[in-house]
Write a protein that holds these residues in place. Structure first.
Motif, PDB file in Angstrom:
ATOM      1  N   VAL A   1     -64.550  -7.320 -41.527  1.00 59.87           N
ATOM      2  CA  VAL A   1     -64.711  -6.418 -40.390  1.00 59.87           C
ATOM      3  C   VAL A   1     -63.951  -6.912 -39.173  1.00 59.87           C
ATOM      4  O   VAL A   1     -63.517  -6.123 -38.340  1.00 59.87           O
ATOM      5  N   GLN A   2     -63.736  -8.224 -39.067  1.00 57.21           N
ATOM      6  CA  GLN A   2     -63.001  -8.751 -37.926  1.00 57.21           C
ATOM      7  C   GLN A   2     -61.589  -8.181 -37.864  1.00 57.21           C
ATOM      8  O   GLN A   2     -61.058  -7.912 -36.778  1.00 57.21           O
ATOM      9  N   ASN A   3     -60.955  -7.991 -39.015  1.00 54.54           N
ATOM     10  CA  ASN A   3     -59.602  -7.425 -39.027  1.00 54.54           C
ATOM     11  C   ASN A   3     -59.604  -5.992 -38.514  1.00 54.54           C
ATOM     12  O   ASN A   3     -58.704  -5.590 -37.779  1.00 54.54           O
ATOM     13  N   TRP A   4     -60.596  -5.237 -38.897  1.00 50.30           N
ATOM     14  CA  TRP A   4     -60.699  -3.859 -38.422  1.00 50.30           C
ATOM     15  C   TRP A   4     -60.949  -3.831 -36.917  1.00 50.30           C
ATOM     16  O   TRP A   4     -60.427  -2.979 -36.200  1.00 50.30           O
ATOM     17  N   MET A   5     -61.735  -4.772 -36.406  1.00 51.69           N
ATOM     18  CA  MET A   5     -62.003  -4.846 -34.974  1.00 51.69           C
ATOM     19  C   MET A   5     -60.718  -5.117 -34.197  1.00 51.69           C
ATOM     20  O   MET A   5     -60.480  -4.528 -33.134  1.00 51.69           O
ATOM     21  N   GLY A   6     -59.883  -6.028 -34.731  1.00 51.97           N
ATOM     22  CA  GLY A   6     -58.644  -6.362 -34.044  1.00 51.97           C
ATOM     23  C   GLY A   6     -57.725  -5.175 -33.879  1.00 51.97           C
ATOM     24  O   GLY A   6     -56.987  -5.078 -32.894  1.00 51.97           O
ATOM     25  N   GLU A   7     -57.769  -4.255 -34.830  1.00 52.12           N
ATOM     26  CA  GLU A   7     -56.939  -3.052 -34.766  1.00 52.12           C
ATOM     27  C   GLU A   7     -57.649  -1.884 -34.094  1.00 52.12           C
ATOM     28  O   GLU A   7     -57.053  -0.820 -33.908  1.00 52.12           O
ATOM     29  N   GLY A   8     -58.934  -2.063 -33.746  1.00 50.32           N
ATOM     30  CA  GLY A   8     -59.689  -0.972 -33.148  1.00 50.32           C
ATOM     31  C   GLY A   8     -60.142   0.078 -34.135  1.00 50.32           C
ATOM     32  O   GLY A   8     -60.699   1.107 -33.750  1.00 50.32           O
ATOM     33  N   ARG A   9     -59.959  -0.139 -35.414  1.00 50.57           N
ATOM     34  CA  ARG A   9     -60.305   0.872 -36.426  1.00 50.57           C
ATOM     35  C   ARG A   9     -61.756   0.696 -36.863  1.00 50.57           C
ATOM     36  O   ARG A   9     -62.063   0.468 -38.042  1.00 50.57           O
ATOM     37  N   VAL A  10     -62.635   0.767 -35.893  1.00 48.27           N
ATOM     38  CA  VAL A  10     -64.058   0.606 -36.141  1.00 48.27           C
ATOM     39  C   VAL A  10     -64.825   1.685 -35.394  1.00 48.27           C
ATOM     40  O   VAL A  10     -64.358   2.248 -34.395  1.00 48.27           O
ATOM     41  N   LEU A  11     -66.009   1.983 -35.899  1.00 40.55           N
ATOM     42  CA  LEU A  11     -66.982   2.783 -35.175  1.00 40.55           C
ATOM     43  C   LEU A  11     -68.031   1.826 -34.639  1.00 40.55           C
ATOM     44  O   LEU A  11     -68.519   0.970 -35.375  1.00 40.55           O
ATOM     45  N   TYR A  12     -68.366   1.961 -33.354  1.00 40.35           N
ATOM     46  CA  TYR A  12     -69.364   1.060 -32.788  1.00 40.35           C
ATOM     47  C   TYR A  12     -70.243   1.812 -31.807  1.00 40.35           C
ATOM     48  O   TYR A  12     -69.783   2.654 -31.042  1.00 40.35           O
ATOM     49  N   LEU A  13     -71.531   1.515 -31.895  1.00 41.92           N
ATOM     50  CA  LEU A  13     -72.505   2.153 -31.026  1.00 41.92           C
ATOM     51  C   LEU A  13     -72.956   1.157 -29.982  1.00 41.92           C
ATOM     52  O   LEU A  13     -73.471   0.093 -30.305  1.00 41.92           O
ATOM     53  N   GLN A  14     -72.727   1.513 -28.710  1.00 38.65           N
ATOM     54  CA  GLN A  14     -73.082   0.638 -27.605  1.00 38.65           C
ATOM     55  C   GLN A  14     -74.228   1.216 -26.791  1.00 38.65           C
ATOM     56  O   GLN A  14     -74.479   2.419 -26.810  1.00 38.65           O
ATOM     57  N   GLY A  15     -74.899   0.327 -26.062  1.00 36.11           N
ATOM     58  CA  GLY A  15     -76.035   0.722 -25.251  1.00 36.11           C
ATOM     59  C   GLY A  15     -75.648   1.038 -23.820  1.00 36.11           C
ATOM     60  O   GLY A  15     -74.506   1.412 -23.531  1.00 36.11           O
ATOM     61  N   TYR A  16     -76.597   0.874 -22.931  1.00 38.11           N
ATOM     62  CA  TYR A  16     -76.471   1.256 -21.531  1.00 38.11           C
ATOM     63  C   TYR A  16     -75.188   0.720 -20.911  1.00 38.11           C
ATOM     64  O   TYR A  16     -74.856  -0.463 -21.040  1.00 38.11           O
ATOM     65  N   LYS A  17     -74.442   1.600 -20.246  1.00 42.81           N
ATOM     66  CA  LYS A  17     -73.112   1.285 -19.743  1.00 42.81           C
ATOM     67  C   LYS A  17     -73.092   0.090 -18.803  1.00 42.81           C
ATOM     68  O   LYS A  17     -72.152  -0.710 -18.814  1.00 42.81           O
ATOM     69  N   TRP A  18     -74.144  -0.045 -17.966  1.00 43.13           N
ATOM     70  CA  TRP A  18     -74.125  -1.080 -16.944  1.00 43.13           C
ATOM     71  C   TRP A  18     -74.895  -2.341 -17.355  1.00 43.13           C
ATOM     72  O   TRP A  18     -75.155  -3.198 -16.517  1.00 43.13           O
ATOM     73  N   ALA A  19     -75.247  -2.454 -18.633  1.00 43.87           N
ATOM     74  CA  ALA A  19     -75.863  -3.697 -19.099  1.00 43.87           C
ATOM     75  C   ALA A  19     -74.860  -4.834 -18.963  1.00 43.87           C
ATOM     76  O   ALA A  19     -73.641  -4.636 -19.108  1.00 43.87           O
ATOM     77  N   SER A  20     -75.344  -6.020 -18.678  1.00 50.70           N
ATOM     78  CA  SER A  20     -74.458  -7.175 -18.524  1.00 50.70           C
ATOM     79  C   SER A  20     -74.976  -8.325 -19.386  1.00 50.70           C
ATOM     80  O   SER A  20     -76.000  -8.927 -19.067  1.00 50.70           O
ATOM     81  N   PRO A  21     -74.295  -8.619 -20.503  1.00 46.46           N
ATOM     82  CA  PRO A  21     -73.080  -7.960 -20.977  1.00 46.46           C
ATOM     83  C   PRO A  21     -73.399  -6.636 -21.675  1.00 46.46           C
ATOM     84  O   PRO A  21     -74.545  -6.371 -22.039  1.00 46.46           O
ATOM     85  N   VAL A  22     -72.375  -5.819 -21.855  1.00 44.08           N
ATOM     86  CA  VAL A  22     -72.525  -4.608 -22.663  1.00 44.08           C
ATOM     87  C   VAL A  22     -72.951  -5.016 -24.066  1.00 44.08           C
ATOM     88  O   VAL A  22     -72.480  -6.021 -24.603  1.00 44.08           O
ATOM     89  N   GLN A  23     -73.842  -4.234 -24.665  1.00 39.92           N
ATOM     90  CA  GLN A  23     -74.377  -4.587 -25.974  1.00 39.92           C
ATOM     91  C   GLN A  23     -73.909  -3.588 -27.041  1.00 39.92           C
ATOM     92  O   GLN A  23     -73.979  -2.380 -26.841  1.00 39.92           O
ATOM     93  N   THR A  24     -73.404  -4.125 -28.132  1.00 39.48           N
ATOM     94  CA  THR A  24     -73.012  -3.327 -29.290  1.00 39.48           C
ATOM     95  C   THR A  24     -74.096  -3.472 -30.352  1.00 39.48           C
ATOM     96  O   THR A  24     -74.343  -4.574 -30.848  1.00 39.48           O
ATOM     97  N   PHE A  25     -74.720  -2.364 -30.705  1.00 37.62           N
ATOM     98  CA  PHE A  25     -75.860  -2.391 -31.622  1.00 37.62           C
ATOM     99  C   PHE A  25     -75.471  -2.174 -33.086  1.00 37.62           C
ATOM    100  O   PHE A  25     -76.221  -2.530 -33.985  1.00 37.62           O
ATOM    101  N   PHE A  26     -74.315  -1.544 -33.313  1.00 36.28           N
ATOM    102  CA  PHE A  26     -73.882  -1.307 -34.694  1.00 36.28           C
ATOM    103  C   PHE A  26     -72.369  -1.212 -34.700  1.00 36.28           C
ATOM    104  O   PHE A  26     -71.761  -0.654 -33.783  1.00 36.28           O
TER     105      PHE A  26
END
Length: 320
Positions: free
Chosen positions: A181-206
């Motif tokens: 999955v790291q290779n896909w992340m490097g190319e941006g070819r991933v689907l990712y679900l993130q939480g609240y926009k202003w969380a610090s840090p931003v959190q990726t849940f899936f």
């Protein structure tokens, strides 16, 4: 970046409560519908937003010749394709043309019941062979925007994050994507679900590879009363299954403070360094001709446990 192992279903279900299973929004498209539906008062979505100036939905929506996702197949409905071009520049009444964005988003608005209580959204996504995305950009594909437009409570994305970082990955991924999955992340070819926009840090849940020519099916459970979410996921005709535990996330508390609007479609952010206002700063290449296949958009009351849906499988053993 540490990604924990999956838990048993008993742990995954912690505090998620079964609901009535009653439909609260139906955005699946009848098989006889034409693109004109989306510009009419009969559309389940806002017939005017969110589009480029002097563009109508019948110019943006088409119907791809593909097998429907599992979420459409059960309802005998059909998927759509949403397209963006150089002209997909939304002009807001307060801030004018958003020159650095390209966007076409189906908008669920004036429906407070969809953004309060406990709800589960369903939707399916698929790449467009004829209109590929440019994964060097960040794209919002579905998100819940606050009523004052100043925050997103959750967002489903693809592409390289505009900040260059996926934030803190704290959710539980599908075990099938552990390798590579790291290779896909490097190319941006991933689907990712993130939480609240202003969380610090931003959190990726899936996070999962955005495999081409494959339906990616999601269930997003939202508890607006306790500020939690949980993710279900599958590909193609496989039933949705739990891929995260119940996770804390700011959904802005109880109604009416939550409210806001939910979007489905394509919002393509610009690229560039040190962007302070991505609505107007940054670059978009010329000749944009991109698309995304979507289907199965619907919502129910509560969590789908006990709903007897053929497209949902709540596993009774540890996920391996």
């Amino acid at each position: 970046m540490q990604i924990p192992f999956l838990l048993s279903t008993a742990s995954l279900l912690t505090r998620a409560v079964a609901g009535s299973c009653a439909p609260t929004f139906e955005g699946r498209i009848p098989p006889n519908a034409t693109s004109a539906l989306f510009s009419s008062a009969e559309s389940p979505f806002n017939p005017k937003y969110v589009l480029g100036k002097n563009i109508s939905w019948d110019q943006v929506i088409s119907f791809p010749d593909v097998q429907p996702s599992i979420l459409d197949a059960v309802a005998q409905t059909k998927p759509i394709e949403i397209k963006i071009t150089d002209a997909s520049i939304f002009s807001s009444s307060s801030e004018g043309p958003e020159t650095a964005l390209r966007r076409a988003e189906l908008l669920v608005n004036n429906r407070p019941s969809t953004v309060s209580g406990t709800k589960t959204w369903f939707l399916s996504l698929r790449t467009s062979p004829a209109r590929p995305l440019n994964y060097t950009h960040e794209y919002l594909l579905a998100f819940h925007e606050a009523a004052d437009y100043q925050a997103d409570f959750w967002s489903l994305k693809t592409g390289v994050p505009m900040t260059g970082s996926y934030g803190e990955i704290i959710g539980f991924r599908n075990a099938s994507v552990e390798g590579g999955v790291q290779n896909w992340m490097g190319e941006g070819r991933v689907l990712y679900l993130q939480g609240y926009k202003w969380a610090s840090p931003v959190q990726t849940f899936f996070l999962t590879p955005f495999y081409p020519d494959t339906w990616h099916n999601f269930g997003i459970y939202l508890d607006f009363n306790s500020n939690h979410l949980q993710v279900l996921y599958s590909t193609d005709n496989n039933p949705l299954h739990l891929v995260t535990p119940l996770l804390p996330n700011n959904l802005s508390g109880k109604a009416p403070t939550t409210l806001g609007e939910t979007h489905f479609g394509i919002q393509k952010k610009p690229v560039g360094a040190n962007l302070t206002n991505f609505l107007y700063e940054g670059e978009q290449e010329l000749g944009v001709r991109e698309g995304l296949l979507m289907g199965g958009i619907s919502q129910i009351e509560g969590f789908p446990m006990g709903c007897n849906f053929s497209f949902v499988q709540i596993r009774s053993k540890a996920i391996d």
